[in-house]
Design an enzyme around this catalytic site. Structure first.
Site, mmCIF file in Angstrom:
data_model
loop_
_atom_site.group_PDB
_atom_site.id
_atom_site.type_symbol
_atom_site.label_atom_id
_atom_site.label_comp_id
_atom_site.label_asym_id
_atom_site.label_seq_id
_atom_site.Cartn_x
_atom_site.Cartn_y
_atom_site.Cartn_z
ATOM 1 C CB SER A 183 3.539 5.458 -15.082
ATOM 2 O OG SER A 183 2.292 5.555 -14.416
ATOM 3 C CG HIS A 211 7.853 4.381 -14.924
ATOM 4 N ND1 HIS A 211 7.671 3.385 -15.877
ATOM 5 C CD2 HIS A 211 6.817 4.271 -14.062
ATOM 6 C CE1 HIS A 211 6.568 2.718 -15.598
ATOM 7 N NE2 HIS A 211 6.029 3.227 -14.504
ATOM 8 C CE LYS A 242 7.510 0.172 -13.366
ATOM 9 N NZ LYS A 242 7.238 0.609 -11.989
HETATM 10 C C1 LIG Z 1 6.495 0.269 -10.749
HETATM 11 C C2 LIG Z 1 6.603 1.303 -9.716
HETATM 12 C C3 LIG Z 1 6.731 0.981 -8.362
HETATM 13 C C4 LIG Z 1 6.642 -0.450 -7.868
HETATM 14 O O1 LIG Z 1 7.791 -1.153 -8.179
HETATM 15 P P1 LIG Z 1 7.843 -2.721 -7.815
HETATM 16 O O2 LIG Z 1 9.290 -2.988 -7.628
HETATM 17 O O3 LIG Z 1 7.231 -3.444 -8.961
HETATM 18 O O4 LIG Z 1 7.062 -2.901 -6.561
HETATM 19 C C5 LIG Z 1 6.917 2.000 -7.458
HETATM 20 N N1 LIG Z 1 6.948 3.288 -7.842
HETATM 21 C C6 LIG Z 1 6.788 3.644 -9.133
HETATM 22 C C7 LIG Z 1 6.848 5.083 -9.510
HETATM 23 C C8 LIG Z 1 6.608 2.665 -10.106
HETATM 24 O O5 LIG Z 1 6.443 3.022 -11.378
#
Ligand SMILES: *Cc1c(COP(=O)(O)O)cnc(C)c1O
Length: 396
Positions: A183, A211, A242
């Site tokens: 990220s 992502h 996301k």
């Molecule tokens: C955002 C993210 C998570 C967490 O996701 P949520 O559903 O918000 O708990 C887990 N792993 C990665 C790589 C992320 O970017």
């Protein structure tokens, strides 16, 4: 008793503030989207949401969620295995598996829970987990809960991964774990080479597509699509928070026996509530939508290419990326904060990141592109970067 402890906490809070690491939350009073309104009355263009496909405020998803409130109610008041499973949960699980060309899916309240609950039921002290050094916090925490031996390799470094595979050759089962897209840089895991090494050393692979799902690959199937290895990894985790609508929810999808064991033994699944039916209903509509047409994925790819080309053209230093994350390198922590603050005054909402979120001397502004952005939004952002970049001496 609380007095002493209160003083202790106040001291820590002060330390966080003195280090400049105190997080203040901006308050949004409009729906999430490309253009948002803050409680200060300021309207800004949002370039820091994970709203990659622009679905957070999509009318079709809202309609699906509203309809399900009428026919399935509001909450489940149960974990899945007691009385928290509706036809909508099952349907969404099936749709997610179809989307990723996997066998079976299990839903969680968040991807944090999916990662938190995936390792412990599957592996024991006889086994080893080999994890990328930049993996998400939820993967790190999930591994901590598991008794398997822990190994790390440098970010996306396949030579180092091979070393760890050789070191662990005595372990019974080995699982390589990586984020699909990291990220902070937006770089993609070299999953083709990772799968090759896994085959050579008889290991399994797990990729977190949080992502990359909806983003990477021509049709947004993620990193396994980009490298043409769909269905070739044992475990994929991902989020509904996301690109996939942005509400809440996570999932693990992959080999059916793995998912079957998780349903029996995964603690965040067994001991935490089901996602509400409206989230499942909107999720189903979301998968249908991005399967029926590729317009959102195409638009996101176009927007990312357009923005990055524009920024490079101005002379900005951009980290190599294959995702919708564009890291504008400024290197200096103070500069990253000043730059972001000036951009906000220009109506562009982005965040400057610096140590310890990124390595020392690697401060940057992270821009996240979205299919919700129109060309005029991108142009406005590029012009603002140009103006502030010149003002602060970053570009000529
Ligand atoms: C955002 C993210 C998570 C967490 O996701 P949520 O559903 O918000 O708990 C887990 N792993 C990665 C790589 C992320 O970017």
């Amino acid at each position: 008793m609380y007095n002493n402890y209160q003083n202790h906490l106040v001291k820590i809070i002060d330390e966080i503030k003195e280090a400049g690491l105190y997080k203040n939350e901006r308050i949004i009073v409009s729906p999430q989207g490309a253009e948002i309104e803050l409680n200060t009355g300021q309207k800004v263009l949002n370039f820091c949401a994970n709203n990659y496909l622009g679905l957070s405020n999509n009318p079709l998803l809202i309609e699906a969620a509203k309809a399900s409130l009428d026919d399935h109610g509001y909450g489940m008041s149960s974990v899945r295995f007691i009385c928290g499973t509706t036809d909508l949960h099952k349907e969404l699980e099936k749709k997610i598996a179809e989307f990723f060309s996997t066998e079976e899916t299990i839903l969680y309240a968040a991807c944090f829970d999916a990662n938190g609950g995936v390792f412990e039921p599957l592996l024991t002290e006889e086994d080893a987990i080999i994890s990328d050094s930049l993996n998400h916090a939820s993967i790190i925490d999930g591994i901590r809960l598991c008794k398997a031996q822990r190994y790390r390799y440098e970010n996306a470094d396949v030579a180092d991964l091979e070393k760890q595979l050789q070191l662990t050759h005595n372990q019974r089962f080995r699982l390589i774990v990586t984020d699909g897209v990291f990220s902070m840089d937006g770089n993609v895991a070299p999953l083709d080479k990772i799968v090759e090494l896994a085959n050579k050393y008889n290991a399994m692979v797990m990729v977190d597509e949080s992502h990359s799902a909806g983003v990477v690959g021509k049709t947004g199937r993620g990193v396994t699509e980009l490298f043409n290895i769909k269905g070739k990894v044992e475990i994929i985790t991902g989020t509904l928070g996301k690109a996939f609508g942005g509400a809440i929810g996570g999932f693990t999808t992959g080999k059916k026996e793995i998912v079957e064991i998780l349903r029996q033994r995964s603690r965040p699944y067994l001991f935490s509530n089901s996602i509400p039916p409206m989230v499942a209903a909107a999720g189903i509509r979301m998968i249908e939508m991005i399967t029926e047409t590729n317009v959102l994925q195409d638009k996101l790819h176009y927007n990312s290419d357009y923005f990055i080309a524009g920024m490079k053209n101005l002379g900005f230093d951009i980290k190599p990326t294959k995702s919708a994350i564009c890291a504008v390198m400024l290197y200096d922590a103070r500069l990253s904060q000043d730059f972001a603050a000036r951009l906000l005054q220009e109506g562009i909402y982005v965040i400057g990141f610096y140590f310890p979120v990124v390595p020392k001397g690697q401060a940057r502004i992270r821009v996240q592109l979205s299919a919700g952005h129109e060309k005029e939004h991108l142009d406005k952002a590029i012009r603002a970067f140009e103006k502030i970049g010149k003002e602060l001496g970053v570009i000529k």
